[in-house]
Design an enzyme around this catalytic site. Structure first.
Site, PDB file in Angstrom:
ATOM      1  N   ASP A  30       0.825  -1.033   0.241  1.00  0.00           N
ATOM      2  CA  ASP A  30       0.267  -0.141  -0.121  1.00  0.00           C
ATOM      3  C   ASP A  30       0.395   1.844  -0.176  1.00  0.00           C
ATOM      4  O   ASP A  30       0.712   1.931   1.047  1.00  0.00           O
ATOM      5  CB  ASP A  30      -1.004   0.132   1.161  1.00  0.00           C
ATOM      6  CG  ASP A  30      -2.163   1.410   1.673  1.00  0.00           C
ATOM      7  OD1 ASP A  30      -2.145   1.725   0.049  1.00  0.00           O
ATOM      8  OD2 ASP A  30      -2.388   1.359   2.269  1.00  0.00           O
ATOM      9  N   GLU A  59     -10.720  -7.604   3.201  1.00  0.00           N
ATOM     10  CA  GLU A  59     -10.322  -8.354   1.947  1.00  0.00           C
ATOM     11  C   GLU A  59      -8.709  -9.366   1.486  1.00  0.00           C
ATOM     12  O   GLU A  59      -9.171 -10.060   0.456  1.00  0.00           O
ATOM     13  CB  GLU A  59     -11.113  -7.223   1.145  1.00  0.00           C
ATOM     14  CG  GLU A  59     -12.717  -7.016   1.424  1.00  0.00           C
ATOM     15  CD  GLU A  59     -13.174  -6.102   0.235  1.00  0.00           C
ATOM     16  OE1 GLU A  59     -14.725  -6.655  -0.072  1.00  0.00           O
ATOM     17  OE2 GLU A  59     -12.741  -5.349  -0.470  1.00  0.00           O
ATOM     18  N   HIS A  62      35.713 -29.397  13.023  1.00  0.00           N
ATOM     19  CA  HIS A  62      36.789 -28.910  12.174  1.00  0.00           C
ATOM     20  C   HIS A  62      37.315 -27.211  12.580  1.00  0.00           C
ATOM     21  O   HIS A  62      36.756 -26.193  12.559  1.00  0.00           O
ATOM     22  CB  HIS A  62      37.779 -29.456  11.205  1.00  0.00           C
ATOM     23  CG  HIS A  62      39.247 -28.626  10.121  1.00  0.00           C
ATOM     24  ND1 HIS A  62      40.087 -28.838  11.657  1.00  0.00           N
ATOM     25  CD2 HIS A  62      39.484 -27.971   9.621  1.00  0.00           C
ATOM     26  CE1 HIS A  62      40.766 -29.190  10.739  1.00  0.00           C
ATOM     27  NE2 HIS A  62      41.068 -27.991   9.872  1.00  0.00           N
ATOM     28  N   ASN A  63      38.376 -27.119  12.946  1.00  0.00           N
ATOM     29  CA  ASN A  63      39.394 -25.061  13.508  1.00  0.00           C
ATOM     30  C   ASN A  63      37.527 -24.637  14.363  1.00  0.00           C
ATOM     31  O   ASN A  63      37.112 -23.242  13.225  1.00  0.00           O
ATOM     32  CB  ASN A  63      39.638 -24.458  11.853  1.00  0.00           C
ATOM     33  CG  ASN A  63      40.866 -25.025  11.627  1.00  0.00           C
ATOM     34  OD1 ASN A  63      41.920 -25.714  12.216  1.00  0.00           O
ATOM     35  ND2 ASN A  63      41.344 -24.877  10.197  1.00  0.00           N
ATOM     36  N   GLU A 112      37.341 -28.460  18.480  1.00  0.00           N
ATOM     37  CA  GLU A 112      39.129 -28.404  17.969  1.00  0.00           C
ATOM     38  C   GLU A 112      39.539 -27.436  18.590  1.00  0.00           C
ATOM     39  O   GLU A 112      38.927 -25.705  18.325  1.00  0.00           O
ATOM     40  CB  GLU A 112      39.967 -28.689  16.132  1.00  0.00           C
ATOM     41  CG  GLU A 112      40.934 -28.538  16.788  1.00  0.00           C
ATOM     42  CD  GLU A 112      41.077 -28.893  14.837  1.00  0.00           C
ATOM     43  OE1 GLU A 112      42.826 -29.578  14.893  1.00  0.00           O
ATOM     44  OE2 GLU A 112      40.864 -28.278  14.233  1.00  0.00           O
ATOM     45  N   ASP A 155      43.693 -24.977  18.211  1.00  0.00           N
ATOM     46  CA  ASP A 155      44.378 -24.597  18.150  1.00  0.00           C
ATOM     47  C   ASP A 155      45.370 -24.057  18.995  1.00  0.00           C
ATOM     48  O   ASP A 155      45.821 -23.140  18.898  1.00  0.00           O
ATOM     49  CB  ASP A 155      45.032 -24.713  16.888  1.00  0.00           C
ATOM     50  CG  ASP A 155      44.209 -25.343  15.526  1.00  0.00           C
ATOM     51  OD1 ASP A 155      43.987 -26.472  15.967  1.00  0.00           O
ATOM     52  OD2 ASP A 155      44.569 -25.061  13.900  1.00  0.00           O
ATOM     53  N   HIS A 192      44.933 -20.060  14.649  1.00  0.00           N
ATOM     54  CA  HIS A 192      44.952 -21.187  13.392  1.00  0.00           C
ATOM     55  C   HIS A 192      46.924 -20.060  13.486  1.00  0.00           C
ATOM     56  O   HIS A 192      46.653 -19.178  12.853  1.00  0.00           O
ATOM     57  CB  HIS A 192      44.133 -20.534  11.827  1.00  0.00           C
ATOM     58  CG  HIS A 192      44.087 -21.093  10.459  1.00  0.00           C
ATOM     59  ND1 HIS A 192      44.035 -21.434   9.406  1.00  0.00           N
ATOM     60  CD2 HIS A 192      44.450 -23.115  11.521  1.00  0.00           C
ATOM     61  CE1 HIS A 192      44.478 -22.562   9.183  1.00  0.00           C
ATOM     62  NE2 HIS A 192      44.457 -23.378  10.139  1.00  0.00           N
ATOM     63  N   GLU A 220      44.446 -29.329  19.570  1.00  0.00           N
ATOM     64  CA  GLU A 220      46.447 -29.491  18.445  1.00  0.00           C
ATOM     65  C   GLU A 220      47.125 -28.539  19.450  1.00  0.00           C
ATOM     66  O   GLU A 220      47.301 -27.644  19.032  1.00  0.00           O
ATOM     67  CB  GLU A 220      46.119 -28.889  17.188  1.00  0.00           C
ATOM     68  CG  GLU A 220      47.441 -28.767  16.495  1.00  0.00           C
ATOM     69  CD  GLU A 220      46.758 -28.982  14.947  1.00  0.00           C
ATOM     70  OE1 GLU A 220      47.625 -27.686  14.998  1.00  0.00           O
ATOM     71  OE2 GLU A 220      45.670 -29.042  13.863  1.00  0.00           O
ATOM     72  N   ARG A 229      39.781 -39.896  13.435  1.00  0.00           N
ATOM     73  CA  ARG A 229      40.227 -38.640  12.721  1.00  0.00           C
ATOM     74  C   ARG A 229      39.520 -38.238  11.136  1.00  0.00           C
ATOM     75  O   ARG A 229      41.433 -38.425  11.341  1.00  0.00           O
ATOM     76  CB  ARG A 229      39.471 -37.311  13.717  1.00  0.00           C
ATOM     77  CG  ARG A 229      39.398 -36.648  13.840  1.00  0.00           C
ATOM     78  CD  ARG A 229      39.488 -35.081  14.715  1.00  0.00           C
ATOM     79  NE  ARG A 229      39.627 -34.440  14.551  1.00  0.00           N
ATOM     80  CZ  ARG A 229      40.770 -33.347  14.213  1.00  0.00           C
ATOM     81  NH1 ARG A 229      41.807 -33.491  13.664  1.00  0.00           N
ATOM     82  NH2 ARG A 229      39.913 -31.584  13.732  1.00  0.00           N
ATOM     83  N   ILE A 247      11.746 -13.272 -10.142  1.00  0.00           N
ATOM     84  CA  ILE A 247      11.517 -14.277  -9.402  1.00  0.00           C
ATOM     85  C   ILE A 247      11.534 -16.360  -9.620  1.00  0.00           C
ATOM     86  O   ILE A 247      11.559 -16.201 -10.942  1.00  0.00           O
ATOM     87  CB  ILE A 247       9.212 -14.748  -9.894  1.00  0.00           C
ATOM     88  CG1 ILE A 247       8.391 -13.209 -10.152  1.00  0.00           C
ATOM     89  CG2 ILE A 247       8.730 -15.610  -9.442  1.00  0.00           C
ATOM     90  CD1 ILE A 247       7.241 -12.839 -10.610  1.00  0.00           C
ATOM     91  N   ASP A 303      12.511 -19.636 -10.628  1.00  0.00           N
ATOM     92  CA  ASP A 303      12.352 -20.733 -11.589  1.00  0.00           C
ATOM     93  C   ASP A 303      12.839 -21.815 -11.022  1.00  0.00           C
ATOM     94  O   ASP A 303      13.639 -22.318 -11.217  1.00  0.00           O
ATOM     95  CB  ASP A 303      12.708 -20.347 -12.943  1.00  0.00           C
ATOM     96  CG  ASP A 303      12.334 -18.750 -13.484  1.00  0.00           C
ATOM     97  OD1 ASP A 303      11.013 -18.962 -13.661  1.00  0.00           O
ATOM     98  OD2 ASP A 303      13.778 -18.298 -13.979  1.00  0.00           O
ATOM     99  N   ASN A 316       8.425 -18.966 -13.128  1.00  0.00           N
ATOM    100  CA  ASN A 316       7.739 -17.903 -12.406  1.00  0.00           C
ATOM    101  C   ASN A 316       7.053 -18.102 -10.891  1.00  0.00           C
ATOM    102  O   ASN A 316       6.057 -17.662 -11.170  1.00  0.00           O
ATOM    103  CB  ASN A 316       7.069 -16.619 -13.353  1.00  0.00           C
ATOM    104  CG  ASN A 316       8.320 -15.881 -14.280  1.00  0.00           C
ATOM    105  OD1 ASN A 316       9.226 -15.598 -13.944  1.00  0.00           O
ATOM    106  ND2 ASN A 316       8.364 -15.438 -15.446  1.00  0.00           N
ATOM    107  N   TYR A 365      16.206 -21.826 -11.842  1.00  0.00           N
ATOM    108  CA  TYR A 365      17.107 -22.586 -12.459  1.00  0.00           C
ATOM    109  C   TYR A 365      17.463 -20.670 -13.372  1.00  0.00           C
ATOM    110  O   TYR A 365      16.665 -20.257 -13.473  1.00  0.00           O
ATOM    111  CB  TYR A 365      16.090 -23.241 -13.285  1.00  0.00           C
ATOM    112  CG  TYR A 365      16.616 -23.339 -15.222  1.00  0.00           C
ATOM    113  CD1 TYR A 365      17.494 -23.858 -15.038  1.00  0.00           C
ATOM    114  CD2 TYR A 365      16.265 -21.992 -16.455  1.00  0.00           C
ATOM    115  CE1 TYR A 365      18.532 -24.077 -16.133  1.00  0.00           C
ATOM    116  CE2 TYR A 365      16.580 -22.975 -17.493  1.00  0.00           C
ATOM    117  CZ  TYR A 365      17.267 -23.436 -17.413  1.00  0.00           C
ATOM    118  OH  TYR A 365      18.223 -23.118 -19.040  1.00  0.00           O
TER     119      TYR A 365
END
Length: 723
Positions: free
Chosen positions: A104, A152, A288-289, A318, A320, A333, A367, A507, A609, A611, A635, A665
């Site tokens: 609106d 409505e 991991h990490n 993990e 490190d 890291h 580690e 592991r 839109i 697909d 669409n 798509y």
């Protein structure tokens, strides 16, 4: 400390991950250090974590009562939102009118046909054919003014959202259904009972109270009284309800409810597997990490990344660890631009969330690149914060020749690391191999807070072939394999690897070249019996849904019992590359992809839109891996209908994951994934089922896929070894 109101006004309840009381975040640690708050303020503060724990708001109330009211109120709203499904939103007037207000533009409190059409394309992702649009608009326009009032428009929306696919199903299973309109069609008690028993084979998960507390049991639907209860719950039309009839909207509400979706409630909502087997007999949800939110090369080490992983069901994380300033170990890291975080803050701030998702053991995979002095500091921190939950010695009265079970280790924390360590050279310019097999210098057994005392059941050792391992290792010895070494072993000597997973824990983890935090396919590791296939939880790639799907099972507790033919590989001679072996009960999965509902766009900025088309893939042993997909619907992201049937022959159902992906798509660029869902074949309910789709970051959505599922024995391959 003031409340930054603007920080919360722009975030929705759906985005909140956690409301945390007290000094449960490192921000409060910094404020305490600067003396901006006092120790006594802990009862006044709380944190709101959102955006998958990546963002936060920290608040202070004037008194504890006000703080607790805020926490209780927010948690109530979060829980209420989590319980909402698509069926709730369809009937939620404010949600519908929010679309009205967005459309609106001239604030006339009415919508013209042009405004309504624009709303359909821009917000509801659908281009409605002219004749259908005119018919629905005219039916909703009671005033015949060519404009829709808010009331409505609600009627228009409900007309638009009526399920044509469900109407066709009701006509099929209702007497004289073909003569009924969408407004009048209904099932009586006997028709609904017959549908639930013969078509759905429907069972319900119910709570019962026993002497040992509350348990969940499966109840078949066999009596009219059970059906009447369903009608009372799902039918909102009083006239239908009073006559014990289920109309089209009630039918939709029922099929959208949790007990009726594609996932067996017995498997997803309670721990049902035997949890008394040795740890090596289970797949373990492993990160991991874990300290990273983003790439492997930059960003911050963050305690909240651990909370995100733990609350997502992860049981092995993990750390490190490197030497930090002032004798305080850090987690980072190594040899990258990742900013470090103190080891202590990570342990302290994840401690409250260790067992919120699951009672079964948490494994801290350390580690260790620290000096002896800072290793002792790590041991002190672990003992101080974790207390008696930390395993510091063998469990009493347990066989030392086998690993303890998840049940034995309930609410316990295990340290997985090496007793042998070597300090990383501080001035080295080359990163160490991300493997715990590279250290050799022994710690003294007589130093205070010797961390080696904590390495009880999961002592890391170099991987060797099974003959050597049986002679020199015990079940308490664990090994790590980097991705490319794992692949080489599966080519050169796969049986040695499989046999070792029957008595000790192995592991695997991603190779060092994965700087983008991408993941190797964990299915390959699981096929060889690997218990801990470590994954980068910070990634949104196509691999993570396989992990979420795998560990959806067994109540999401993070431990999944392996099939018997893998547990007993010495006797079965299990080989994932030998399609001639018959160790499982082969099945044929037949899926009819019927429709989808309320698909979102691929991103917030695109004007296209969707697909949509659906891709179904089976992930398991190599002989079972296959992919099929539907046609493209142009669409229509609101209610595309395919009605396409696909069949999959699956030799090893206990190892198979079924992965549904909905794509948009595009003829010129790679297709975007809109949503997905993955689950084990063994968790699938047959009959007509909704799939509640997940976003690419695994957040719940209001999008659904509607399918029919049929699973039957593959009689051509039924001559198998029954184990």
């Amino acid at each position: 400390m003031s409340i930054n109101k603007s920080a919360i006004n722009h975030h929705y309840i759906k985005d909140i991950n956690e409301v945390r009381p007290g000094f449960g975040h490192q921000t409060f640690g910094r404020l305490l250090k600067k003396r901006l708050i006092k120790d006594t303020d802990e009862n006044l503060v709380f944190s709101i974590m959102y955006n998958n724990h990546r963002s936060e708001v920290h608040l202070m109330a004037p008194n504890k009562r006000t703080r607790d009211l805020w926490i209780t109120g927010l948690q109530s709203l979060i829980d209420r939102h989590a319980r909402k499904s698509q069926r709730d939103l369809i009937h939620e007037e404010n949600w519908i009118l929010n679309y009205f207000r967005m459309a609106d533009k001239d604030k006339s409190n009415s919508l013209s046909k042009r405004e309504c059409r624009k709303l359909l394309t821009e917000s509801l992702n659908v281009k409605v054919p002219d004749d259908i649009f005119e018919r629905l608009f005219e039916k909703a326009d009671k005033s015949q003014e060519g404009l829709l009032s808010p009331e409505e428009f609600c009627d228009f929306f409900h007309l638009l959202a009526q399920r044509k696919d469900l109407y066709e199903i009701m006509k099929k299973y209702t007497k004289n259904g073909h003569t009924q309109s969408m407004d009048t069609i209904h099932m009586n008690v006997n028709e609904l009972l017959s549908f639930l028993r013969t078509v759905q084979n429907q069972k319900l998960l119910i709570n019962i109270t026993t002497d040992n507390g509350q348990n969940k049991i499966i109840s078949k639907i066999e009596k009219p009284e059970q059906v009447k209860k369903l009608i009372d719950e799902f039918e909102l039309d009083k006239e239908f309800r009073d006559k014990s009839q289920l109309g089209l909207d009630g039918f939709r509400n029922m099929l959208l409810s949790n007990d009726f979706d594609i996932v067996k409630p017995l498997c997803s909502r309670q721990i049902y597997q035997n949890m008394t087997r040795p740890l090596c007999d289970y797949y373990i949800n492993t990160s991991h990490n874990t300290y990273l939110f983003y790439s492997q090369l930059s960003g911050d080490s963050n305690p909240e990344a651990y909370n995100r992983a733990l609350l997502a069901g992860c049981r092995a994380v993990e750390l490190d660890c490197y030497d930090g300033h002032n004798g305080k170990p850090i987690v980072t890291h190594g040899f990258t631009l990742v900013k470090p975080c103190s080891f202590e803050s990570i342990i302290r701030y994840m401690e409250p969330n260790l067992f919120k998702k699951s009672p079964y053991p948490v494994i801290l995979n350390i580690e260790n690149h620290c000096s002896i002095e800072q290793q002792k500091e790590m041991a002190r921190i672990l003992r101080e914060i974790l207390g008696d939950r930390l395993v510091t010695g063998p469990l009493p009265n347990k066989d030392s020749k086998v690993l303890p079970s998840p049940e034995d280790l309930k609410y316990k924390v295990l340290i997985r690391s090496r007793k042998s360590t070597k300090t990383a050279k501080r001035n080295s310019t080359t990163p160490l191999e991300d493997d715990d097999d590279v250290f050799s210098e022994l710690l003294s057994n007589n130093v205070q807070h010797d961390p080696s005392e904590l390495f009880v059941y999961l002592q890391n050792v170099s991987y060797c072939d099974n003959d050597y391992a049986k002679t020199h290792y015990s079940p308490w010895h664990s090994s790590s394999l980097v991705e490319n070494r794992f692949e080489k072993i599966t080519r050169d000597n796969p049986s040695s690897l499989i046999l070792q997973t029957t008595w000790r824990i192995i592991r695997t983890y991603p190779a060092g070249f994965r700087h983008d935090s991408s993941n190797a396919d964990p299915v390959n590791a699981w096929n060889y019996g690997i218990q801990m296939a470590a994954l980068n939880y910070q990634n949104k790639d196509d691999v993570m849904p396989l992990c979420y799907g795998k560990f959806l099972d067994n109540g999401g507790c993070g431990y999944i019992l392996k099939p018997k033919y893998l547990i007993n590989a010495y006797e079965t001679h299990y080989d994932p590359l030998n399609p001639k072996l018959n160790l499982d009960f082969p099945q044929i999965l037949t899926l009819t992809i019927i429709s989808a509902q309320f698909l979102s766009r691929s991103n917030l900025t695109t004007l296209d839109i969707p697909d949509p088309y659906v891709r179904i893939s089976i992930h398991g042993l190599p002989c079972d891996q296959q992919t099929q997909k539907t046609k493209v619907i142009s669409n229509n992201g609101l209610d595309p209908i395919w009605n396409e049937k696909f069949s999959f022959r699956i030799k090893y159902p206990k190892m198979a994951l079924v992965y549904f992906s909905v794509y948009d798509y595009d003829a010129f660029t790679p297709d975007d994934k809109l949503a997905h869902f993955c689950l084990p074949l063994t968790m699938m309910q047959t009959g007509y089922r909704h799939i509640h789709l997940r976003a690419n970051n695994n957040d719940p959505t209001h999008s659904t896929l509607f399918v029919h599922v049929d699973i039957e024995d593959d009689d051509d391959n039924i001559l198998c070894t029954r184990l």
